[in-house]
Design an enzyme around this catalytic site. Sequence first.
Site, PDB file in Angstrom:
ATOM      1  N   SER A 124       0.964  -1.349   0.043  1.00  0.00           N
ATOM      2  CA  SER A 124      -0.051   0.099  -0.076  1.00  0.00           C
ATOM      3  C   SER A 124       0.903   1.158  -0.036  1.00  0.00           C
ATOM      4  CB  SER A 124      -0.827  -0.064   1.248  1.00  0.00           C
ATOM      5  OG  SER A 124      -1.459   1.391   1.510  1.00  0.00           O
ATOM      6  N   TYR A 137      -1.447  -0.840  10.442  1.00  0.00           N
ATOM      7  CA  TYR A 137      -1.578  -0.818   8.944  1.00  0.00           C
ATOM      8  C   TYR A 137      -0.017  -0.330   8.377  1.00  0.00           C
ATOM      9  CZ  TYR A 137      -3.657  -1.108   4.528  1.00  0.00           C
ATOM     10  OH  TYR A 137      -4.039  -1.588   3.201  1.00  0.00           O
TER      11      TYR A 137
END
Length: 256
Positions: A124, A137
Amino acid sequence: MRVLVTGGASGLGAVLVAALVGRRDEVLVCDVNDAPGAEHFLRLDVRSDDDWAAALAWVQDHWGSLDLLVNNAGVAGGGRVDVATMDEWRWITEINLFGVVRGTRTFVPMFKAQRSGRIVNVASLAGLVHPAGMGSYNAVKAGVVAFTETIGHELAAYGVHAHVVCPSYFRTNLMATARGADTALVDVVAGLVEHSRVTADEIASAVLAGIERGDEVILPDDAARQAWGLKQHDRATYDAVMRDQAAKLDQAAARE
């Protein structure tokens, strides 16, 4: 080309599978959920060593080799450091980071023996750019970025290439997997995903193009490229943007 895609039953994984099948690749779809219509499907939980062993056995029995491993399976999570629980950290790490490690470890001996292959790890933009409220995350996706670079160095002599994908927010069903005590963060991220103009189809096309070019880091959308460029070239402005975002998150939480 023979390809294994984890998390291939929905979201970006399903779109990647469709694009690969569309160009006549053979694809093994692996997921914890069913993939109706898939020619080759195997139920696989990326946290399970037994499931990964079964995937390797399937590839050996049916194909004898693998050209491309796509470690795509992942979940959404995060939360401010004093809100997110340790159980949340363990959950997201097992899936988003250790799932990639397990898959890679499973198939590296095959890649080394055949002296060819590609590994694509879907991380990501959060692996490169680290907004507030997303500590777990950000950490696991940064781990995927670092891990991919590392294996790229280790495997280059065997003719094996490693790529990491770092998209910004795009429309997908990822937030359906979100969990966490920091509901303000979940609401903010869900809104960013929902209102993004970038589609999963666009990301998938950019990913396949990046693999063909041999890009080690694939930034598949303009927002990702701009954010990464800002951090590299204007750190003061980048920090100001990130801290403003942190303040807005606190304000959102106070209104709940």
